[in-house]
Write an enzyme that holds these catalytic residues in place. Sequence first.
Site: not given
Lengths: 76, 222
Positions: B86, B194, B196
């Site tokens: 990002c 993302h 994560e």
Amino acid sequence: MKARVHVMLKNGVLDPQGEAVRHALGALGFDGVHGVRQGKVIELDLEDGATEADVAAMCEKLLANTVIESYTVEMG
Amino acid sequence: MHAAVVVFPGSNCDRDLAVAFEAAGARVSKVWHKDTEIPAGVDIIGIPGGFSFGDYLRCGAIAANSPICRSVAAHAARGGYVIGICNGFQVLTETGLLPGALLRNAGLKYICKTVGLKVETSASVFTEGYNAGDVIDIPIAHHDGNYFADDDIIARLQGEDRVAFTYTDTPNGAKADIAGILSENRRVLGMMPHPERAADAVHGGTDGQALFRALAGALTAA
């Protein structure tokens, strides 16, 4: 001394913000606006003796991303 | 695997990224933007999501010129691994470690939702936990994720199998549906989505886990 840097998206790079402004102008009745490109102006307050080349170096390094933006420098 | 996560003023995914690395078995060091050295023995540097320096000037532009980024570039030049997610992807394009730039989303809106991503290549340490062609669900959360590069660069990325992920339904106007790309040596990955945030069952999805596990597997064995 002052310098003024104009940063614009290059031709061929879509400017969605400019497009939104164009639509808004049309909605307000301002006909005949064929295109809007939105950029930014950066004013620099410089030591006397600074050159256009100094400002161009600042543009290359930080003020503009030359992948997508072009810039012009106005001195004085 | 020893991972370093860089923290800028305005980073907000640094902890999530560190947790995802740790869950995969990594040791994690946080590195502040004013630090000038990456800790010795670091295998991979993570540049997290967020709004470094308030997105002033251009997203990632000021972070890209911070002291730590010189060390990130040196690490990459030595063949070290880097992942930018990002805002981290924006930082990597601003440093020139990855080609292209991230423009304002075509629809002008900030978009925060889970999207489908097609894994375009499994030939990297980041993506070898997937099969090329797999479609995975990963969240995005960005205002400036509209990938742009000139046609020659896009053709080169595609020709060299360096497009890591594409969107199945492009939300932001990204050219060639590009969501993530690899460097020439395939050791630097930048991606807008993302992983994560899809790395634990409580996130509501675990499709990002394979990325961190593959990294840990490859870099621990190395």
